[in-house]
Structure formats: structure tokens, C-alpha cells
Design an enzyme around this catalytic site. Structure first.
Site, mmCIF file in Angstrom:
data_model
loop_
_atom_site.group_PDB
_atom_site.id
_atom_site.type_symbol
_atom_site.label_atom_id
_atom_site.label_comp_id
_atom_site.label_asym_id
_atom_site.label_seq_id
_atom_site.Cartn_x
_atom_site.Cartn_y
_atom_site.Cartn_z
ATOM 1 N N ASN A 1 -6.144 -0.737 11.953
ATOM 2 C CA ASN A 1 -6.248 0.706 10.965
ATOM 3 C C ASN A 1 -5.689 2.058 11.480
ATOM 4 O OD1 ASN A 1 -7.409 -0.217 8.402
ATOM 5 N ND2 ASN A 1 -9.302 -0.434 9.159
ATOM 6 N N ASP B 1 3.006 -5.588 2.137
ATOM 7 C CA ASP B 1 2.444 -5.237 2.513
ATOM 8 C C ASP B 1 2.161 -3.855 3.059
ATOM 9 O OD1 ASP B 1 -0.571 -4.265 3.648
ATOM 10 O OD2 ASP B 1 -0.930 -6.700 3.716
ATOM 11 N N LYS C 1 -7.372 -1.757 15.507
ATOM 12 C CA LYS C 1 -5.995 -0.725 16.076
ATOM 13 C C LYS C 1 -5.014 -0.418 14.772
ATOM 14 C CE LYS C 1 -4.872 -1.433 21.143
ATOM 15 N NZ LYS C 1 -3.884 -2.285 21.798
ATOM 16 N N HIS D 1 -2.691 -12.789 0.259
ATOM 17 C CA HIS D 1 -2.593 -13.483 1.584
ATOM 18 C C HIS D 1 -3.313 -14.841 1.108
ATOM 19 C CE1 HIS D 1 -2.488 -9.979 3.958
ATOM 20 N NE2 HIS D 1 -2.844 -9.139 3.416
ATOM 21 N N HIS E 1 -7.446 -8.920 -1.718
ATOM 22 C CA HIS E 1 -7.247 -9.683 -0.631
ATOM 23 C C HIS E 1 -8.356 -10.087 -0.494
ATOM 24 C CE1 HIS E 1 -4.506 -5.814 0.196
ATOM 25 N NE2 HIS E 1 -4.462 -6.114 1.226
ATOM 26 N N HIS F 1 1.122 -1.464 -0.584
ATOM 27 C CA HIS F 1 0.117 -0.221 0.102
ATOM 28 C C HIS F 1 0.856 0.958 0.078
ATOM 29 C CE1 HIS F 1 -3.984 -2.646 0.761
ATOM 30 N NE2 HIS F 1 -2.150 -3.024 1.504
#
Lengths: 637, 637
Positions: A258, A530, A256, A475, A453, A187
Site C-alpha cells: 500500500n 491489477d 508495504k 483474485h 476483490h 486500478h
């Protein structure tokens, strides 16, 4: 062996505990009870049926890698000045755009030329897959074949390790550091390392303290004022105060995790530094992005496919994002883009930003149809899209999904506060990609794939939806719970961009990660980071990810080169680039080249032969259901 | 929990299997049977006796950290021009040098002023320790106390994690990256990364092909000729051809690991590039060393204590090594040196390089006594020694050691082909350090400590010898098998420089490494890399080592800062440097400072209080043996 223990939990056969991570699960060899010919035929037919279903969706959405690369090649030959098309598009069925030859054809009531499977058909097919993978004999069969693939790998390694190493040493120049590695799941907002972000913020605070950066409660605040309001000085800025690392408190707490995206826990700082659309037109975030890209370019052999968000809250998001990329010249030969659409309809609805789910879909897809019809309608978007390879969908998969009755409402009448399920998001992405890609191919524009995802957490149904709609996934750790589906992913060589360090922090401890078991069985697995900002510690996050896997699972340099090769195969980079990285004939013959990948011919042949034989077994079994096809009769290469 | 399973294997009490690495071993809480007061008194007395024995040797060899730093501080105040001393030295007892006030005192038959415990006393003391740690009640008691320390830690963390994090965020500027970390166990020949070594060799081959670099069979060969004779071109050089990484084949194969030090498997290349004493006077190795040092300096907060070898094969090794360091100006504020002596007498003897073991000891120690008497006798050595902090002893600990009868022969008559045991090597290092350090302290020169490899593999007896003779050790993973000794290491806060990634490649899989259990119990543990060339993948090996531990064991940033602090405490850097890194009062009060270490006060207090109370318990128990001292009565801080 991780994967076996987990397979076992879905299986009725009592199993012993295997103490070492490398032991052979001999006690479960008996799992393959002798099957009747009828049963074998049934198994073969059902598996083939599932694979045909996937093929249908992948074909309609033009997502086969071969097709995708071909389109991209044609697109790159396309001249820049493209006129407006006479085709017209419209959302005929709620939530899905269709394209007609021209206004007249549409007015005359002709069918659109774009072919899209209906939502009803999709849910029926999905049910079919779900039924198949929970069928007793199919589960037993798949479980046994995966055991067999694992055992065959171990045997292969015992007999060929030395020869492989010799072959690998003969390849001049190449080694783990000199083969191309694509970070296929990363990301952009998390691509910078913690240390670099802290340094960047500190520098800005010291060099541009009086710059207006944000509006709060009608007041424009300078950078200094923002930090003062947070009671922070430049000297206070450290990794500890930023607090963006996914420490132990994040395990099974995606919420958390996020909120860790907010530096110092402050959404203001996220808005100022990590957003493309803000008071300073995303200038800081563009500078950060350039730093990250420049590091990549210096590494020479590392590439990345960065995720950037389109939320679907308003129709102008695309133009803003494209302007940010184009105006700040965020282009690099090492970088391609994926668009991530967070599954947050319920949030937008609750805050009154959208009326219904159709509006979200319209905001996400309409600009793409507009720019395909007439590139000059969104000139920057047209340029940006050339570097976009596909779509991702993101959010906490472990959130409970409310089950509806038999049928889900259409997007135009989905106006409740509850969020549509994962499978529903998948359908509408795939469906719009069908018409969009079909049109873009005709126009000579590059097309897009769907790489969501899936299987990070939550319901394994997500993985079945992805099986039908996605070219590859991120994933997939939950596949280990569904052997029949895992087997189908192997047979179709669906790419898995896996991030065991991320999983370790959020959902699955490292030693239980099935990455190594997947690799042994021959799944198309690659390593990705990731979110280096949250998970990694060194300045080389992707190498760190490889290092951890190699040391923990004792992968050889050759294994790592194979994973690197897989990462290129999975990626959306152009055919000519892939040829350069993994073999001159690659996209045409699917045959990578030892001299570029540093993967010995023997290994390449082992993987190819094993897959071919497995496909052969299933086909023959479906035709004959004969005992002579008992898998043990398959000879080793 | 790793450590418990392993403790359990040395214990008679049946134990259950704990499935998760973080579960509390509740079933073993019963292990502490109620002990009679007499038994408690016995346990206390024996433990104190062992600690007093260690103190005796550490005092005589001037190895207490306090003493060591004080001497070093005095030495740095010393002016450069030092005259010859009138003291004289001689090997009075075979293998150990003694120092007399002057020639006359010696001739008059006066005792030497240096005090050295005899080998007989040493072996009796060693037996005492060995008996104590295998005593039933003591084992039970230590095992229980370690369980208690572990449980107390868990309780502490549950109650204080949040407060600790708050305190840590309040520390300006500091975070994991901005606190000082010493790589306290790293071999210079393995300090460069694979990628850099390959690049270095390639560059040399391209820029200096015609340089004569080595003599083979009477012929001087150029670099180009060497590579031609190996059938290698510059383009062939890659990590794969170098083949120096400890891949999976090295597990329990220390011999293979040792041969991995040869690039491309070729001792010639090792001699050319990785040796200080060769045809080119170690020029290439000096250049490599400078590169490594320069990387360290750029990292700013990373330091290293490099091991370089003195073999004891000839008397001039020291002068050559010192000349190499001094002539190439291999000095850095980030670097100190340790001398590693390989335990290879049997090899030298077999090849006729030495007569007996005494000769090896003479070769190793005599030049140090000479330069202490008269610095001008070995001027470069005198300069080099200022940056040398101590001695290490290295080799494969898992080699079988031949047991002798009651008594070992003295070094002068040890002329058989068999190698002396580990404990014997330890004695003679410690014994010579006693006299050498006592003399150097009088002379105002810096002294040396003994920090051997111990407990990496092989007989746990090594750890008992190190308990008596060493200031700190490297590895110590086998302490987990000897709870009473582990407990003594805790009580004495003996430093352990641990390298779980090295262990994972050679002797113990990562998930079984006791590092995290030691850390929880409060042992003085730090992370070190051992050999980045063989084990690591990124350009930041020490951070990679921290990263792996943090991710696998879910250590917090605070935990990592505590390990970094421990690494400084264990190191041989000067007092003023340590003050700067971990606290202005550090060496005097042993109290590190939160503002420099980023370790919250609460954590520092927890560790200090826990240790004090534990020492108190043992002392009182020895005095009173009373039931009122039942450990459960100790209150939490």
C-alpha cells in the site's frame, strides 16, 4: 498439480506428493468413496439450494449478465433530457436506501417498490452456504468432481489438440494479438508503467517548475519547491527513486504494498500526480490517464475496466470524481469504470471524519439515488455513470476481522472504532444495488454490478459472501482451499479476474497459483494485471501477464484466446460491443463465435457440454439420489 | 533449490527433498567430510592444472577479454588502406591453417609463426579435465564450495539488502531501464517478433504481389503465385498460420523447434523472407533486419549480438553474406555480429555438397585467411569483419554422438556419413582462431572469440571442450550436473549467456532452471533471448526475459542491473563502448563503476572479494594442503 496439493490440505484423505506440475494425481482417484443414494441426494439438494440462494440475490440486484446487458441497451436508447422522477427515496432500514412510488405513497405508509433482502436473511443464507461447503460428503463429492473435470480435460486435450489447432488456423486474420482482451481488474492509479511515470514527472518538473501544486502547512508550494523539499532533482528521478515496484519485500506485507503507491515514498507526490481531487484539480492525473488510454487505443484489441475510488468520507466525492472525468474528457471506447470502495471505516472514524458506518454508506450511495431521481441534480455524475459498470471493494483481506456475537450492530449504531467485517460491507453494497438498480431499470438508466476483490487472502468466508452477492470477483486464489465452493463457482460460471503476477509478489508464489488448474476444470477465468505500475516491466503489461502464464503453464495460443474470450464475457461492456468482439448472437444465446474469438468450435462445445452434463448430474442426483447417476457413467462428448 | 537437487543427483550422499525454492539446504552441509591435507593438496593442484590448461588455449587463440579488446582498439586506429601482406598461409595439418613469414620461409621449410596446439594435445588435455571433474574428492570439494558460496550470498543479502538499496537510489538517472543491456545470444533469423513478421509479410503481399521472388522447378514465381500455391491470402496470415512459436509440442523436440523456423511450415517462405542469399538477394530479410535494428536503437539502452550462419558448404558464402550486410548497409551502433556454424557435415555429405570434413573447414576459414592477407581480395568481407566479434557453433546438442575408437580420423580422411562430435568441431574452430587471430593481431586487424552453444542438452563433455576452447558460452544449464566444472566456470568467470524462456520451451522447465542458483554463487551470468520469434510475446523480448526471471525468482532491481552489467562484460563490443557503459576504467582494471551500472559498490566489492578469496584458497591449498586452510576459516568481507 497445485490445486490438488491444496485441496488435499482441506481433506482428511492422506495424499502423496506429486512431483511434477503436470502429473496426474492418480493416487487420489480413490477419494470418491462409494456414496449411498441418500447421501448423493443430500449432496445434490444442498448444492442446488446454494445455487438458488445465489440466484435470489443476483436476481434482486439485477446482476445477471443478461439482465445487466439488457438494461444497458435500453439505457443507451434513452434520450438525454430526462425529467425528475416523482419517486422518493429514503434510508428506511439503516444503511439501505428504499424507493417509494411517490411522496404520497410514502407518507401513506405504503411499502417501497424496491425489494431488498434483509440483513438477517442475508446472514442466515450465508450461514447456510458456509455449512454446506464444510459438509463432509459435499466436500468429498466436489473434490472428486473437480478431479474428474481435470482428468476429463486432459483426456480431451490428448485426443483433440491436433484438430483444435487445425480449426484455429482456419480462422482468418485472428490470433492471440487480434482477439479482444479486457483487462478486467486494474486500478487506474497503477495503470501507468513505472518508466512512463518517471518520465512524466521529470517532464513536469522541467517544464512547469513554478506551478503551484499543493498546500502544506498553509503554504502553497510550487512543483520545484516540493522536489527541493524532498532533496530531489529531475536527474535523480528513476525507477529506483520512485520505488513503486512491489519487490520481494512486499510478500505477505500488504501494508508495504500500500505504501508503494507513494512515489519516492512521499504522500505529497502521490497527491500531486495520482489524485483526482487536489490543488490542481487532478490535472496531472488526468494527463497520465489520457496517456494510458491512448496507449490502450493504439493497441486496438486491448480494453480496460479501471478502478477509481469513492471513499465515503464526504458526500461530495462523487461530484468531484465525475467532474474530473467529464471536465478532462476522460472517455475512451476502450475504457469503462468500476468504483472501488476501500474498507476503511475504522480509519475515517479514528480521524473523526465520520460518526458511524451509516454515514459512510450514505456518502457512497445517496448521490446515486439523487442523480437517479433527477439527473439535473448532478449533471456530470449522470454522464459519468453511463460509463460506470459496477462496484468493487478493496483492502487487505488478510487483516484480522473481529468476530462479533450473534448479531452485528446496524450501521447507525456502528460507531465503535473497529471495522465492519468483509461480509457486512458486501451486504450493504448488494442491498443498495438492489434498490438502486431496480429504480434505475424503471428509469431506463444503466445498472451496476458488484465485482469485489475476494479470496486474495484472509478468511475464505469472503468468497461465500461474494458467492451470494457478486456477479464476478477479482483474485479468488483461495477458492482452492474450499473445493465445494470452487465447484459452486464452476457451476455458476462466476467470473474470476485473476492476476498471478500480483499474487506472486504479494500472497502466493507463481508455481502455486491455481490459475491453470481452474482453467483446466472449466472455471470462467481471465487474466488481468491489477497494477502494472507495481508488478510489470514491459510496455505491454497485459500481454506480459499472458506471456508469463503461457510460458510457465505451457498454454497454447488457443488456451490464451479462450482466456481472452472469458475476459470479454466477464466484462461490463455493452451488448453490441460484446457481439462485435465475441459473436453476433453472444448475449442472447451465450454462444461465442469462432471467427471472432479464435476459439475452435470443438473447444467451445467441450466447455458447454461439460458444464451442461455437470448441471444435469447434480439435478438428477437431487431428484433421485440414484446409484445409476454415479459420475463415472457420464459419457464423454 | 534447483541446483542442489541436481547436484545431488551426481553425488553419493543421501539428501532430503527441499520443498521451497528458497530454503537453505542445511542437511547437506555435512557433505564436506573432513579431508586429509594430502587430499586437499590434490584437489588444489588438479583444479589449478585445469585452469592452466584453459589459460593455454585462451592465450594461444588470443581470446582473453583483455587481449581481445586491446587488439580491437589497435585495429580501429588502423587506416583503411591496407596493403597485401607478404605472409603466406597453408593448411599444413589437415583442417588447420598455418601462416608463414613469407613464401621463401615456407619454401625453406621454416616453421609457421602461428602457434597452434595439436589435436592430440587437445584431446589429452580434454581427457585430463574430464578425469579431474569426475574425481571423487574434487567433486565433493566443489560441491561443498558451491554450497558455501550460496550460503555466503544469502548471509550477505540478509545483512546488506537495505544498504544496497540506499546506495542504488543515490545513483542519479540510472535504473533498470537506463543501464545498458546486451542481448548476447540471439539469432538474427529469430530476432523479429511474430506480430511484426506477420505484418511484414502481409504488407509485402499487398504492395509487391507481382514481384518475382523465388525459382521452383525451373519456374520463377511471384510473391502472389507463391502464396496462391500455398492456398493463402493476406487475410489468412496470422500468428496462428505462421506457426513459428515454440509451443508445448517443442519440449525435447529440437527437430520440431528447427522446423518452426519455416513460416506456415513452408521452406519457400523461409527462403524468401528469412535468407540472405536468395532470388531477391536477401532484400526482404535486410528490410526485416533494419526494422529490428531500428527498434533496438529506439530503446537506446538495448544492444544485440546477432548470429548469422556460415555453413561451410561452399567457398563463396562469406562474400555473399558480407555483400548482403554491406550493400544493405546493415550497420548499427547497437549491433555486433557473431558467425554461427551449424554442425551439419553429415547433411552436406549425404547430399553430395562436400567430400570430406576438411572441405567444410576450408570453406569456413580459407576466405578469412585470404582477406587477412589482402583486404582488397574480399573488400566487403573486410568491412563486415570489423563488426564481427566471434564464432558460435549451433545444432541440437542432444543428438547422439557416435563414439570412435581411441583416435578420430583427420578431417581430410573424415569422409564417412557420420558427423564429427562436438569436441572435434570445437578443436578446429579454436585451432583456426589461433593462427587467424595471431596473424590478424600482427596485421592490426580485429580478432575473434569463440562463444559456442554448450550445455543446452546432451553430453556434459561439451562443457569441458568449451571450458578449454571458448571465451564464453550460451546456455550452460547442464553445468548444474557437474559441480566441479561449474566451480571451474566460476573460478574462471566464464560468461554464460542464458535464456531460461528458451530452455523452458525446449529442454528444462523454468522452475528447474539453475540461473538463479548460478547467480547467487557468483557465476558470470547474463540473460539473453535466443529467439524472440519463437519464445516471446511482447514487443520488448529482452525486458520480457528479465521480467520473467525477476518475478519468478524475486530478483531485485539491483540484481537485474548486475545481470545487465554481466551482459556488457561478456559482450564483444569495443573497449571504449564498454567504458562508456559500465565504467571508465573497466577494461583496464576490471572494475565497473556504480554510476554507470547502477550496481552498488558494496555488491561489486562482495563479488570481487569472494572471488579473490576463493582463488586464494585454492592456491594455498595446492601449496600447503594444510588443515589451516579449511574453508570455514575464510572470513567474510
Amino acid at each position: 498439480m497445485t490445486v490438488d496439493n491444496d485441496f488435499a490440505s482441506t481433506r482428511p484423505i492422506p495424499t502423496g506428493h506429486t512431483s511434477s506440475r503436470n502429473s496426474i494425481p492418480d493416487r487420489r482417484i480413490r477419494a470418491m468413496a462409494v456414496m449411498a443414494p441418500d447421501e448423493l441426494k443430500h449432496v445434490g439438494n444442498e448444492l442446488l439450494a446454494c445455487m438458488r440462494l445465489r440466484q435470489k440475490y443476483i436476481d434482486l440486484s439485477l446482476q445477471s449478465m443478461h439482465e445487466y446487458l439488457k438494461n444497458m441497451e435500453q439505457a443507451s436508447e434513452q434520450s438525454n433530457g430526462v425529467l425528475e422522477d416523482e419517486c422518493v427515496f429514503e434510508m428506511v432500514e439503516s444503511g439501505v436506501f428504499s424507493v417509494f412510488e411517490n411522496q404520497k405513497a410514502k407518507d401513506d405508509g405504503q411499502e417501497p417498490f424496491t425489494k431488498v433482502p434483509s440483513i438477517k436473511e442475508y446472514y442466515m443464507d450465508l450461514d447456510y452456504v458456509l455449512d454446506t461447503i464444510s459438509d463432509g460428503p459435499i466436500k468429498t463429492w466436489a473434490f472428486h468432481r473437480l478431479q474428474y473435470l481435470d482428468a476429463r480435460w486432459r483426456l480431451y486435450m490428448l485426443l483433440n489438440e491436433r484438430e483444435e489447432t487445425m480449426q484455429s488456423k482456419m480462422v482468418p486474420h485472428r490470433d492471440l494479438y487480434n482477439v479482444c482482451k479486457v483487462d478486467g481488474h486494474i486500478h487506474l492509479a497503477s495503470a501507468i508503467t513505472q518508466a512512463n511515470l518517471a518520465r512524466f514527472m521529470k517532464t513536469k518538473l522541467m517544464t512547469e517548475p513554478d506551478r503551484p501544486v499543493i498546500v502544506r502547512d498553509g503554504q502553497t508550494l510550487t512543483l520545484k519547491q516540493v522536489f527541493e523539499s524532498l532533496n530531489l532533482t529531475a536527474d535523480d528521478l528513476s525507477i529506483d527513486t520512485l520505488d513503486m515496484h512491489a519487490h520481494k519485500g512486499a510478500f505477505h506485507r500488504f501494508d508495504k504494498f500500500n505504501s508503494s503507491f507513494n512515489p519516492v515514498g512521499q504522500p505529497q507526490l502521490r497527491e500531486i500526480f495520482m489524485k483526482t481531487d487536489n490543488f490542481i484539480d487532478g490535472e496531472y492525473f488526468a494527463q497520465i490517464t489520457k496517456e494510458v488510454m491512448s496507449d490502450l487505443e493504439q493497441s486496438r484489441y486491448q480494453m480496460a475496466e479501471y478502478r477509481v475510488s469513492i471513499y465515503g468520507r464526504s458526500i461530495d466525492e462523487w461530484d468531484k470524481l465525475a467532474a474530473w472525468v467529464v471536465d478532462h474528457k476522460l472517455f475512451s471506447n476502450n475504457v469503462r469504470w468500476l468504483i472501488q470502495t476501500p474498507r476503511l471505516y475504522n480509519i475515517y472514524k479514528a480521524s473523526g471524519q465520520v460518526e458511524n458506518f451509516e454515514q459512510v454508506l450514505r456518502n457512497i450511495f445517496q448521490p446515486l439515488f439523487e442523480v437517479t431521481k433527477d439527473p439535473s441534480s448532478h449533471p456530470k455524475l449522470h454522464i459519468f455513470l453511463r460509463r460506470v459498470v459496477g462496484f468493487d471493494t478493496v483492502d487487505d483481506e488478510s487483516k484480522p476481522e473481529r468476530r462479533m456475537h450473534k448479531k452485528y450492530p446496524l450501521p447507525c449504531v456502528w460507531d465503535s472504532e473497529s471495522n465492519p467485517p468483509y461480509t457486512y460491507y458486501c451486504y450493504f453494497t448488494m442491498a443498495n444495488l438492489c434498490s438502486l438498480n431496480q429504480w434505475r431499470m424503471r428509469r431506463g438508466f444503466n445498472t451496476f454490478v458488484f465485482r469485489p476483490h475476494a479470496g486474495e487472502a484472509g478468511d475464505t468466508e469472503h468468497l461465500s459472501a461474494a458467492f451470494l452477492t457478486a456477479q464476478a470477483i477479482n483474485h479468488g486464489i483461495l477458492l482452492r482451499k474450499v473445493p465445494a465452493l470452487l465447484y459452486l463457482y464452476y457451476m455458476e460460471q462466476i467470473g474470476l479476474a485473476m492476476s498471478p503476477l500480483c499474487n506472486n509478489a504479494l500472497f502466493l508464489e507463481y508455481e502455486r497459483n491455481p490459475f491453470d488448474a481452474y482453467f483446466r476444470c472449466g472455471l470462467n477465468v481471465a487474466l488481468s494485471t491489477d497494477a502494472p505500475l507495481q508488478f510489470h516491466f514491459t510496455k505491454e503489461p497485459l500481454v506480459e501477464e499472458y506471456s508469463f502464464a503461457a510460458q510457465f503453464w505451457k498454454f497454447s495460443s488457443i488456451d490464451m484466446c479462450e482466456m481472452a474470450m472469458n475476459s470479454v464475457i466477464q466484462s461490463g461492456f455493452e451488448a453490441e460491443v460484446k457481439r462485435h468482439w465475441i459473436g453476433s448472437d453472444y448475449p442472447e444465446t451465450s454462444q461465442p463465435d469462432t471467427n471472432r474469438t479464435n476459439v475452435p468450435l470443438r473447444r467451445l462445445q467441450y466447455r458447454a457440454t461439460t458444464l451442461e452434463q455437470e448441471q444435469e448430474v447434480v439435478k438428477k442426483m437431487a431428484n433421485e439420489g440414484s446409484d445409476t447417476l454415479h459420475p463415472d457413467h457420464v459419457v464423454f462428448c
